[in-house]
Every structure is written in structure tokens, then in C-alpha cells.
Design an enzyme around this catalytic site. Structure first.
Site, mmCIF file in Angstrom:
data_model
loop_
_atom_site.group_PDB
_atom_site.id
_atom_site.type_symbol
_atom_site.label_atom_id
_atom_site.label_comp_id
_atom_site.label_asym_id
_atom_site.label_seq_id
_atom_site.Cartn_x
_atom_site.Cartn_y
_atom_site.Cartn_z
ATOM 1 N N LYS A 289 0.848 -1.188 0.000
ATOM 2 C CA LYS A 289 0.000 0.000 0.000
ATOM 3 C C LYS A 289 0.888 1.243 0.000
ATOM 4 O O LYS A 289 1.428 1.643 1.037
ATOM 5 C CB LYS A 289 -0.938 0.044 1.208
ATOM 6 C CG LYS A 289 -2.018 1.136 1.051
ATOM 7 C CD LYS A 289 -2.678 1.509 2.353
ATOM 8 C CE LYS A 289 -1.859 2.500 3.137
ATOM 9 N NZ LYS A 289 -1.732 3.839 2.464
ATOM 10 N N SER B 158 4.950 7.221 10.997
ATOM 11 C CA SER B 158 5.007 7.943 12.254
ATOM 12 C C SER B 158 4.912 6.991 13.438
ATOM 13 O O SER B 158 4.336 5.906 13.351
ATOM 14 C CB SER B 158 3.878 8.968 12.335
ATOM 15 O OG SER B 158 2.632 8.322 12.531
ATOM 16 N N GLU C 174 9.249 0.527 11.524
ATOM 17 C CA GLU C 174 10.353 1.492 11.429
ATOM 18 C C GLU C 174 9.715 2.865 11.543
ATOM 19 O O GLU C 174 9.003 3.307 10.639
ATOM 20 C CB GLU C 174 11.115 1.309 10.115
ATOM 21 C CG GLU C 174 12.475 1.964 10.113
ATOM 22 C CD GLU C 174 12.411 3.413 9.678
ATOM 23 O OE1 GLU C 174 12.514 4.295 10.574
ATOM 24 O OE2 GLU C 174 12.242 3.664 8.486
ATOM 25 N N CYS D 264 13.466 10.079 8.473
ATOM 26 C CA CYS D 264 13.350 9.667 9.870
ATOM 27 C C CYS D 264 14.696 9.621 10.564
ATOM 28 O O CYS D 264 14.789 9.824 11.775
ATOM 29 C CB CYS D 264 12.656 8.311 9.967
ATOM 30 S SG CYS D 264 13.439 7.012 8.988
ATOM 31 N N GLU E 69 9.757 15.101 16.560
ATOM 32 C CA GLU E 69 10.207 15.005 15.173
ATOM 33 C C GLU E 69 9.496 16.061 14.327
ATOM 34 O O GLU E 69 8.270 16.046 14.205
ATOM 35 C CB GLU E 69 9.926 13.606 14.632
ATOM 36 C CG GLU E 69 10.514 13.362 13.274
ATOM 37 C CD GLU E 69 10.360 11.921 12.820
ATOM 38 O OE1 GLU E 69 11.289 11.394 12.182
ATOM 39 O OE2 GLU E 69 9.297 11.317 13.095
#
Length: 481
Positions: free
Chosen positions: A176, A229, A250, A284, A382
Site C-alpha cells: 500500500k 510515524s 520502522e 526519519c 520530530e
């Protein structure tokens, strides 16, 4: 304009169940550059059914690893011929500077395919051990149907961290893509078909979050592999936990770059262009907390500000551009919100700020904050944009303390002329990876995070192991007649 009206399911191009579409907007022009079907739960059901059939009854998991490697090697060769196409599509759909797309967005996925194809030929798929009662064969077998859910920032890179090892293992996959970046996945589908991957082994359905949750919770899926996220990762982990479904996650990061007191600042600043600001800061593992020794703080502040203020900001399709636009208006607004927050928290803008570099496009000025405490939200959360925070430290122990004082534990780096000293510091930083005088993600080695940065590892032999179940077959000779 790139338009598609089908989904890739069961080895063929299938009409979608619904009539909704996803419009892909250029972050540079704010104009529509592509359109694809918006996948529905019914489309996911068909894709999972195709993947289930391919795994339960098809040839792929029953081929030898070497036979699968041959197919994956063909896919890698086809991919190599289309690197320029992948680079251009990714830049068009999400604004990555075209130079970065040519250096990383396109070639790294191809390297992963080649790496895992080679690994398949040497990996210990079976081994013999001596058990308590007799010999034991330990087998590695594919985990089953994999749901691979990928984000928009490095779409093909993250796709391949999942798809390549899953294919080597003998799994089938429902991929996806993010709704912001579905176009590159259509290029991939073409190559999968051309390479001769059996029908149903790879299925691709672009869709939004609600449809993604349907995929995660689908009873036909054996494992979920997700990058995104931390908040979304927690939700996926809770769904998988309820169903005892395997998952690898991850997630986010707030990585620290420790600049030692002996560092060569010119070389360090050149390295931080990529390590801290890769992909417009939308990475990230970006090194967004810059830790400077108290005795050289002003010197580092000046050098960092000069480097960041000198970056070329503009059209991502220009080979001279170093910082392009953010992926969406909402992302630009989020990053600008953090810049306001940093000012409210008492941090000082050393360069950049809220003046937008361009009137059109979702641009944010590359920004450096000084006078930052590690307890500030701009140092803890973040931001996912071209915003760096500069934090002072007293000595090596203090630098390690600050680096580890984070919810996250994904990446890190140490910048020093004494490599052994840097390695000693890196050993004490609790992150999944750490570089000395650079930061890159290496396809040969495990990548993943401690703490809220995720569960499991991707890449390297460890990345393949994440798609395997271990079976012990113990043999006991019958008693003599």
C-alpha cells in the site's frame, strides 16, 4: 500528467471496486501531476485473496531460494534500466531534489534487490544441530502474506526494504503506497510483471489511512511491515498485538550529531548537508539535533548557520537545488508551527525562520535554532523538515547523556578526527545505527531503532530474518526390532 485507472492485483491490471481517485499534487507548482484509483477495502480484500492464493497454492514459496533469486535478479536488472524514470517520478510527486533522487531515491532500491538476490544464494536456509535426543534440522520458512505499508518521503527505498527480503523469503506481498506518492509504485508494478514474478506474489493498492487499517487487520495477512510515524506505529502494533500477528515497525527519530571538540568543522558541515538535511529534512534518520562542545559552541553556530543559509532552495527538478519543497501544504504548516514554537520556547533563530523562500510551492526556509535546551519540544519532537537545533554539551559523557535523552533511538553520528574516540562514543549512544564522520543507511547492515523508533530491523541478513519463521525438525530413530 501521469494517469492510471487500474490497480495491480493478481499479476494483472484490475478495475477498482470504487470510483474514487487520488490526485497527486506537485509540491513545487501546486498543480495536479498525476491521478490514480483510490483503493477501497474491497480492493484490499481482492489483493489479499490473490496474495493468499499465491502463497498457499502458487509456485513462489515452493521454488528454491536460488530460483527466486534468479527472478529477483531479473527485476534488479530491469530496475537498473529505469533509474532515471524512478528519479523523475519521485521528484515530481513529492519534491525531493532531483540530485538526491538520482543519488539515493532511485539507486538504493535497485541495490537492495541485487543485494537480497545475492544473499538468497548463500543464506543458511537449513542447518543441522545436535539436539538432546538426536539430530535436528532447523529450517527458515516464509512467514506468509505480508502487508507492506510505506510512507511518502522515500517511497521506493522503503518499499524495497520490505519487498526485496519478503520476495527472497518466499512471501507474497500486498503493497500500500502512500496517497501522496502512488506514481512510482506503478513503475514498479510494470517491472514486476516484466520480470516474471508469478501472479499474486506482488499486489499494489494505493489508498488512505482507513483502507490501510483494513489491510493491517485483515485475517488473511500474516505479517505487517510498516514505516511511518510513531503514532501510527503504535496503532498498528496494538492491532497486531490483539491478533498475535507478526509486525515490524520502522518509526520516527530525533537523531543527534555529536560534534567533538577536535572535529574538522569544514568537513563536518559538508557531511551534515546530507546527514542532517537529506530529502529536504523529510527523513526519519536525519541528524536534526546538533550537539556542540561548549568551548566551540559559537564557532559551530557560525559554521552551521553559514552552511544552512548557503543552501540552494528551489525547483526540485533543477540539478543545482539542494532543498526543495515539503510534500504538502499541511507539512509546510506543521514545520512552520514548530518554528513558531521554538521562538516561543526561547530558542534563537540563527538562520531561516518564517519568511518563505518562494511565493508558490510548499517551501520552508532551512532553519537553525541556537540557545536550545534538550527539554524544548523542538529538541524532542520530530519536525520532519529542514529545521536543526543546536545544543551545547560539556564533555563526552554529557554529549552521550543528551543524545540518549530522547524518546527515539533510530540514528546518530559522531564527528571527530579521532575515529576510535568516535567509535567509543557511538557504542554508548542507544540507537540502531551510528556513523563516524558521516551517516548513511547501508543495505548490507541492519537498520532500525531502539525505544519509540520501532520494532525489528530491516536490511542485511537481519532484514531477511524478519520475513522468516524458524522450524525445528527433530529426528529420533525407531527402536531396534
Amino acid at each position: 500528467m501521469r494517469e492510471h485507472d487500474r490497480l495491480y492485483i493478481g499479476g494483472d491490471w484490475a478495475a477498482p471496486a470504487g470510483t474514487g481517485t487520488i490526485e497527486v499534487i506537485s509540491p513545487h507548482t501546486e498543480e495536479v501531476v498525476g491521478r490514480v484509483p483510490d483503493g477501497t477495502p474491497a480492493d484490499i480484500d481482492r489483493a489479499v485473496a490473490a496474495a493468499r492464493e499465491a502463497f498457499d497454492h502458487g509456485p513462489w514459496p515452493r521454488m528454491t531460494p536460488a530460483e527466486r533469486a534468479d527472478v529477483i535478479a531479473r527485476l534488479a536488472a530491469l530496475y537498473a534500466d529505469r533509474l532515471g524514470d524512478f528519479a523523475e517520478v519521485i521528484t515530481a510527486e513529492m519534491g525531493s531534489p532531483i540530485l538526491f533522487s538520482h543519488l539515493a531515491q532511485a539507486p538504493m532500491p535497485q541495490l537492495m534487490l541485487a543485494y537480497f538476490a545475492d544473499l538468497a544464494r548463500t543464506y543458511a536456509w537449513e542447518e543441522e544441530r545436535q539436539g538432546m535426543l538426536g539430530p535436528v534440522t532447523v529450517r527458515r520458512e516464509p512467514v506468509g502474506v505480508v502487508a507492506a505499508i510505506v510512507p511518502w518521503n522515500v517511497p521506493q527505498f522503503v518499499t524495497m526494504t520490505k519487498l526485496a527480503p519478503a520476495l527472497v523469503a518466499g512471501c507474497s506481498v500486498v503493497l500500500k503506497p502512500a496517497p501522496e506518492t502512488p506514481l512510482d509504485a506503478y513503475l514498479l508494478a510494470e517491472l514486476v510483471q516484466e520480470a516474471g514474478v508469478p501472479p499474486g506474489v506482488v499486489n499494489i493498492v494505493a489508498a488512505g489511512r482507513e483502507t490501510g487499517e483494513h489491510l493491517v487487520s485483515h485475517p488473511g495477512v500474516d505479517k505487517v511491515a510498516f514505516t511511518g510515524s510513531t503514532a501510527a506505529g503504535r496503532r498498528i502494533a496494538s492491532i497486531c498485538g490483539e491478533r498475535l500477528k507478526r509486525c515490524s515497525l520502522e518509526l520516527g527519530g530525533k537523531s543527534a550529531a555529536v560534534i567533538c571538540d577536535d572535529a574538522d568543522l569544514a568537513a563536518t558541515m559538508e557531511g551534515l548537508k546530507m546527514a542532517a538535511l537529506m530529502n529536504n529534512g523529510q527523513a526519519c534518520a536525519a541528524q536534526t539535533r546538533i550537539l556542540a562542545p561548549r568551548g566551540r559552541y559559537d564557532e559551530v553556530a557560525d559554521a552551521l548557520s553559514a552552511m544552512v543559509s548557503g543552501l540552494a532552495v528551489g525547483d526540485p527538478s533543477d540539478m543545482g537545488t539542494e532543498i526543495g519543497p515539503l510534500v504538502a501544504a499541511r507539512q509546510r504548516d506543521r514545520v512552520e508551527g514548530y518554528i513558531r514554537l521554538g521562538q516561543e520556547e526561547g530558542a534563537k533563530v540563527l538562520t531561516g525562520g518564517l519568511d518563505r523562500p518562494h511565493d508558490r510551492g510548499w517551501y520552508v526556509a532551512p532553519t537553525v535554532f541556537g540557545d536550545v535546551g534538550n527539554d524544548m519540544r523542538i529538541a524532542r519532537e520530530e519536525i520532519f523538515g529542514p529545521v536543526l537545533v543546536l545544543i551545547p554539551y560539556e564533555d563526552d559523557a554529557d554529549a552521550v547523556r543528551i543524545a540518549n535523552d530522547s524518546e527515539y533511538g533510530l540514528g546518530g553520528s559522531v564527528w571527530t578526527t579521532d575515529v576510535e574516540r568516535g567509535a567509543g562514543i557511538a557504542r554508548r549512544i542507544r540507537t540502531g545505527s551510528c556513523g563516524i564522520n558521516h551517516y548513511i543507511i547501508d543495505v548490507n547492515t541492519p537498520f532500525g531503532g531502539y525505544k519509540s523508533s520501532g520494532i525489528g530491523r530491516e536490511l542485511g541478513p537481519e532484514g531477511l530474518a524478519a520475513y522468516l519463521e524458524h522450524k525445528a525438525i527433530a529426528r529420533l530413530a525407531p527402536p531396534p526390532q
